[in-house]
Write a protein that holds these residues in place. Structure first.
Motif, PDB file in Angstrom:
ATOM      1  N   GLU A  69      52.978  38.725  45.185  1.00 15.66           N
ATOM      2  CA  GLU A  69      51.533  38.511  45.318  1.00 15.66           C
ATOM      3  C   GLU A  69      51.070  38.862  46.722  1.00 15.66           C
ATOM      4  O   GLU A  69      51.773  38.617  47.703  1.00 15.66           O
ATOM      5  CB  GLU A  69      51.158  37.041  45.106  1.00 15.66           C
ATOM      6  N   PHE A  70      49.877  39.425  46.794  1.00 10.54           N
ATOM      7  CA  PHE A  70      49.106  39.500  48.033  1.00 10.54           C
ATOM      8  C   PHE A  70      47.674  39.125  47.674  1.00 10.54           C
ATOM      9  O   PHE A  70      47.188  39.475  46.597  1.00 10.54           O
ATOM     10  CB  PHE A  70      49.139  40.907  48.644  1.00 10.54           C
ATOM     11  N   MET A  71      47.015  38.399  48.552  1.00 11.12           N
ATOM     12  CA  MET A  71      45.604  38.046  48.345  1.00 11.12           C
ATOM     13  C   MET A  71      44.812  38.372  49.608  1.00 11.12           C
ATOM     14  O   MET A  71      44.439  37.492  50.381  1.00 11.12           O
ATOM     15  CB  MET A  71      45.453  36.570  47.987  1.00 11.12           C
ATOM     16  N   PRO A  72      44.541  39.661  49.832  1.00 12.04           N
ATOM     17  CA  PRO A  72      43.847  40.029  51.071  1.00 12.04           C
ATOM     18  C   PRO A  72      42.377  39.642  51.083  1.00 12.04           C
ATOM     19  O   PRO A  72      41.775  39.548  52.153  1.00 12.04           O
ATOM     20  CB  PRO A  72      44.010  41.555  51.127  1.00 12.04           C
ATOM     21  N   GLY A  73      41.781  39.406  49.902  1.00 11.41           N
ATOM     22  CA  GLY A  73      40.346  39.167  49.869  1.00 11.41           C
ATOM     23  C   GLY A  73      39.589  40.442  50.177  1.00 11.41           C
ATOM     24  O   GLY A  73      40.154  41.541  50.263  1.00 11.41           O
ATOM     25  N   ARG A  74      38.290  40.304  50.332  1.00 18.58           N
ATOM     26  CA  ARG A  74      37.473  41.469  50.692  1.00 18.58           C
ATOM     27  C   ARG A  74      37.867  41.963  52.079  1.00 18.58           C
ATOM     28  O   ARG A  74      38.031  41.178  53.010  1.00 18.58           O
ATOM     29  CB  ARG A  74      35.990  41.106  50.671  1.00 18.58           C
ATOM     30  N   LEU A  75      38.006  43.277  52.220  1.00 19.42           N
ATOM     31  CA  LEU A  75      38.497  43.840  53.475  1.00 19.42           C
ATOM     32  C   LEU A  75      37.406  44.383  54.385  1.00 19.42           C
ATOM     33  O   LEU A  75      37.639  44.582  55.579  1.00 19.42           O
ATOM     34  CB  LEU A  75      39.499  44.959  53.185  1.00 19.42           C
ATOM     35  N   ALA A 604      30.747  19.511  41.117  1.00 14.68           N
ATOM     36  CA  ALA A 604      30.558  20.951  40.921  1.00 14.68           C
ATOM     37  C   ALA A 604      31.919  21.627  40.836  1.00 14.68           C
ATOM     38  O   ALA A 604      32.672  21.647  41.819  1.00 14.68           O
ATOM     39  CB  ALA A 604      29.754  21.538  42.074  1.00 14.68           C
ATOM     40  N   PHE A 605      32.238  22.146  39.659  1.00 10.52           N
ATOM     41  CA  PHE A 605      33.475  22.911  39.469  1.00 10.52           C
ATOM     42  C   PHE A 605      33.070  24.382  39.402  1.00 10.52           C
ATOM     43  O   PHE A 605      32.553  24.853  38.398  1.00 10.52           O
ATOM     44  CB  PHE A 605      34.170  22.477  38.179  1.00 10.52           C
ATOM     45  N   LEU A 606      33.298  25.101  40.507  1.00 14.46           N
ATOM     46  CA  LEU A 606      32.894  26.504  40.587  1.00 14.46           C
ATOM     47  C   LEU A 606      33.978  27.386  39.976  1.00 14.46           C
ATOM     48  O   LEU A 606      35.146  27.296  40.357  1.00 14.46           O
ATOM     49  CB  LEU A 606      32.650  26.892  42.044  1.00 14.46           C
ATOM     50  N   PRO A 607      33.627  28.230  39.014  1.00 11.44           N
ATOM     51  CA  PRO A 607      34.643  29.032  38.323  1.00 11.44           C
ATOM     52  C   PRO A 607      35.144  30.196  39.166  1.00 11.44           C
ATOM     53  O   PRO A 607      34.502  30.626  40.125  1.00 11.44           O
ATOM     54  CB  PRO A 607      33.893  29.536  37.091  1.00 11.44           C
ATOM     55  N   ASN A 608      36.329  30.693  38.760  1.00 12.18           N
ATOM     56  CA  ASN A 608      36.926  31.912  39.300  1.00 12.18           C
ATOM     57  C   ASN A 608      37.214  31.803  40.798  1.00 12.18           C
ATOM     58  O   ASN A 608      36.885  32.681  41.590  1.00 12.18           O
ATOM     59  CB  ASN A 608      36.033  33.132  39.024  1.00 12.18           C
ATOM     60  N   TYR A 609      37.924  30.730  41.138  1.00 11.61           N
ATOM     61  CA  TYR A 609      38.276  30.502  42.537  1.00 11.61           C
ATOM     62  C   TYR A 609      39.150  31.631  43.072  1.00 11.61           C
ATOM     63  O   TYR A 609      40.079  32.099  42.416  1.00 11.61           O
ATOM     64  CB  TYR A 609      39.016  29.171  42.684  1.00 11.61           C
ATOM     65  N   GLY A 610      38.808  32.088  44.260  1.00  8.77           N
ATOM     66  CA  GLY A 610      39.562  33.136  44.940  1.00  8.77           C
ATOM     67  C   GLY A 610      39.183  33.129  46.407  1.00  8.77           C
ATOM     68  O   GLY A 610      38.498  32.220  46.892  1.00  8.77           O
TER      69      GLY A 610
END
Length: 793
Positions: A69-75, A604-610
């Motif tokens: 896995e890598f999770m760089p997020g927006r670059l 508040a349960f915010l969907p699609n956590y990332g």
């Protein structure tokens, strides 16, 4: 890098015209983002090429970080910040009449990871480049991410995460660096003239591994490293067949395919070998081109195994050294151990990967031969010294299974945990036998985070305040944040700190309104739990705390208002975790619709956590829930991110929480619950039902799961209640409940004194610099990889 606003505007217009043959006014936000990404990629290209050439010319030792896995997020914003161009570009976009926020928002998070494992890997790549270290990532280019999470009637629904639908401008396809990965078939060992055994492969299923490289840009260092991700394609002779294309592509189609059946397990094994083999082949090819003598490999190459998924790198490097380089076993093994190092990320024996030998032999026959030989030699070497019982438990082959953690320890020169308590527990629990044999290999390397993303980018109000109060040195040297302690008693500073926090809370409240249609008060205490949904992380305990607050409000109790914010995904096949998600959403529906709770309590349960959602939540948090059962969480990194933005931690003494408390001071954290030793001692005589019967508040809350008090959770409520009472509460939710409530009441009292709260928030921020990933990778470099950065942080 010196780029003026005028130069940027010219470059931006030129790229837009070349790529889209249209004026800027006709481009969509997505096209505006893609244009900007290509401009920024061009700005980094010279440093990228120069960094690679410099490492080769000066024969720098290089680190290769293998992670599934890598999770760089927006670059985009991160790359602009690291290049020192963000202000210039923002000004240029404004002059062009473009909405910079909309341009940044058009970028999707890459679907390359799921949780802390992937985020840590990406943080380390950022940190290596930012400390001048030659470090490379090696992983898989997944066509689809884990899934896009949606809630339908409170249930988690998984939708394909088609993150590559619009292409990914940051990557560069390197088809000239493609390699062949072999599966299946039959392998014969044929003696050569010199007596060396030659492996002869017959009937193999060959797959082409094509690398896609992405620049990892260091923070103002000029160093640009590479994250190399591999895509599976059919070989040239099979490329004409659509079925072959689909069969090969399946290897890299999905992150974490469902492994609940044999076919899924085999696909996971294919994935892991695919990126390990491709990566090591690529490393050796480059090494021989630049250094020549493969016997020097550990002097110039460090391969790091991030958790057990890449552990077969031990066997694959042996295969390459024996079969391709014709080395003798002892020499090949010495080189392999000196090159490899391994990080363990779990204390749960069931989470340590094992593979059925039959499956492993069918899919990877040569590696299976090597595994048998590693096992035979290990037993022969250590049996007389440590005895058969211990050696049998520590050996890689047991009960028809190949144990990957054992293989990783045996085949590496260094093994580390990711928090002090975790590293100590490894020695006494899941890796105790191997620690007896290899005590000198074990060490601790507490995880780290990248304050550049979580403070400089995600929390601009706080970053601006820090610059004004203590200067900008902290941006380069995170330890400089300790200077903030001298302002912890300054009323003017504390007022500004809370104003910055409120600004972030207003922004998150707007996101909650836009996403959920829920209006929440920005002056309430924002209580946050954001992490993978798993029973040991005890989101259920958090829910029970909410229900206790709800019942207290119904009885007329007056407490500080709280907004509870959740972000979490459950694995698609993890039924219990999905039941907890349904419960959280049902409790949210109950609480948010009750007029008695208006302005007092919200969920508040915010969907699609990332990563991108975390960037919105973390700066707004007042309370950081880190409530795993002590002895189950290896480290955690959300705890570090949240403290860095001034949240107070509500925590058990687990993982890195202990070190956070030590760094920020005991008063800066609301500690509760059993310690690891207490939990271990309690387990043999624990009686969950007795706890339930003797605590009337707990009794009422558990009953709410099944008595209709919480609508529409009939089956989920029964399942959760059964786990607690029939299966004796595996993770001691009931045992820690009363102490959890007591810790919450301490936070309520503290909230009533805003100055005292702000002082403790300041202490957390001031202490957070020690958890910078820049410092963590420097420790890895000095003590494990034997790699020193070229520039200081």
């Amino acid at each position: 890098m010196v780029i003026t606003t005028t130069q940027f505007i010219k470059d931006y217009r030129d790229v837009a015209l070349r790529w889209f043959a249209d004026g800027l006014e006709n481009l969509s936000p997505l096209q505006q983002y893609q244009t900007l990404a290509l401009v920024v990629k061009g700005y980094a290209a010279r440093d990228w090429a120069r960094s690679k050439a410099h490492a080769d010319k000066t024969q720098q030792k290089q680190v290769y970080y293998f992670s599934i896995e890598f999770m760089p997020g927006r670059l985009l914003a991160s790359n602009l910040l690291n290049l020192g161009l963000k202000d210039v570009v923002d000004a240029g976009l404004a002059k062009l009449g473009l909405d910079s926020a909309a341009v940044y928002a058009a970028e999707r998070d890459p679907g390359l990871g799921n949780g802390g494992l992937g985020r840590l890997a990406s943080a380390f790549l950022d940190a290596m480049a930012s400390t001048g270290m030659a470090g490379n990532g090696n992983g898989i280019r997944y066509r689809y991410g884990l899934f896009e999470q949606r809630f339908v009637d409170g249930y988690q629904v998984e939708v394909p995460d088609d993150w590559l639908r619009d292409s990914y401008p940051w990557e560069t396809r390197k088809e000239n660096r493609a390699v062949i990965v072999k599966f299946g078939g039959h392998v014969d060992l044929v003696p050569g003239a010199s007596g060396h055994l030659t492996a002869v492969y017959q009937g193999t299923d060959d797959v082409l591994a094509v690398p896609y490289d992405t620049a990892m840009i260091g923070y103002r260092t000029g160093t640009v490293n590479t994250m190399r991700l591999w895509a599976a394609e059919p070989t040239a002779e099979r490329a004409h067949a659509l079925a072959e294309t689909a069969r090969a592509g399946a290897i890299t189609e999905f992150l974490y395919p469902d492994d609940s059946d044999t076919a899924g397990r085999e696909l996971r094994l294919r994935q892991e070998y695919f990126f390990v083999s491709a990566g090591l082949q690529s490393i050796l090819t480059h090494f021989k081109r630049t250094h020549g003598d493969v016997r020097l490999l550990p002097n110039f190459v460090a391969v790091h195994i991030n958790d057990t998924h890449p552990a077969m790198a031990v066997l694959e490097l042996m295969r390459l050294l024996l079969d391709e380089e014709q080395l003798a076993w002892d020499q090949a093994w010495q080189l392999t151990v000196a090159t490899m190092s391994y990080t363990n990320h779990t204390l749960m024996a069931e989470a340590l990967e094992t593979w059925p030998l039959g499956m492993f032999q069918d899919l990877l026959p040569r590696l299976a031969q090597l595994a048998f030989e590693v096992d035979r030699r290990f037993r022969a070497r250590y049996l007389s010294r440590f005895g058969s019982v211990l050696v049998n438990r520590a050996a890689p082959l047991q009960d028809g299974q190949l144990h990957m953690a054992n293989l990783a320890v045996i085949g590496s020169h260094a093994v580390n945990g990711v928090a002090k308590i975790h590293s100590e527990l490894l020695k006494t629990t899941v890796l105790a036998d191997l620690y007896q044999i290899f005590p000198d290999r074990f060490s601790n390397k507490t995880n780290g985070i990248t304050p550049r993303r979580w403070v400089q980018l995600a929390d601009v109000p706080l970053a601006t305040l820090l610059d004004d109060v203590i200067g900008t040195k902290w941006r380069h040297q995170p330890q400089a944040l300790v200077a903030l302690r001298s302002h912890a008693s300054d009323p003017a500073f504390l007022s500004r700190l809370m104003a910055a926090k409120h600004e972030n809370k207003v922004r998150l409240a707007a996101l909650i309104q836009a996403t959920l249609g829920l209006e929440v008060p920005a002056d309430a205490m924002f209580d946050v739990q954001i992490k993978r949904l798993h029973a040991y992380k005890r989101q259920l305990l958090h829910v029970f705390g909410i229900l206790e607050h709800y019942l207290a409000i119904k009885k007329g109790a007056v407490r500080p208002p709280r907004v509870h914010v959740f972000g979490a995904k459950a694995a698609p096949s993890y039924r219990y975790a999905k039941a907890v998600i349904r419960l959280i959403n049902a409790v949210a529906a109950l609480v948010n619709a009750d007029p008695d709770c208006a302005g007092k309590l919200a969920v508040a349960f915010l969907p699609n956590y990332g990563v991108s959602l975390a960037e919105a939540i973390i700066p707004a948090a007042d309370v950081s829930e880190q409530i795993s059962l002590a002895g189950t969480e290896a480290s955690g990194t959300s705890n570090m991110k949240l403290m860095a933005t001034g949240a107070l931690t509500l925590a058990t003494l687990d993982g890195a929480n202990i070190e956070i408390r030590d760094a920020a001071g005991k008063e800066s954290m609301a500690v509760f619950g059993l310690t690891e030793q207490e939990a271990k001692a309690l387990r043999p005589q624990y009686n969950a039902r007795e706890r339930y019967e003797r605590d009337p508040v707990l009794h009422r809350i558990v009953d709410m799961l099944t008595d209709g008090s919480i609508p529409n959770i009939e089956s989920e409520g029964r399942e959760i209640r059964a786990e607690l009472l029939d299966y004796n509460d595996t993770y001691f939710v009931l045992a820690d409940f009363a102490d959890y409530l007591a810790a919450n009441r301490r936070l309520d009292a503290l909230w009533g004194d805003p100055v005292a709260w702000a002082k403790l928030a300041t202490e957390n921020i001031a202490a957070s610099g020690r958890f910078s990933a820049d410092l963590t990778v420097q420790r890895y470099g000095r003590e494990i990889w034997r790699v020193l950065p070229e520039q200081p942080v």
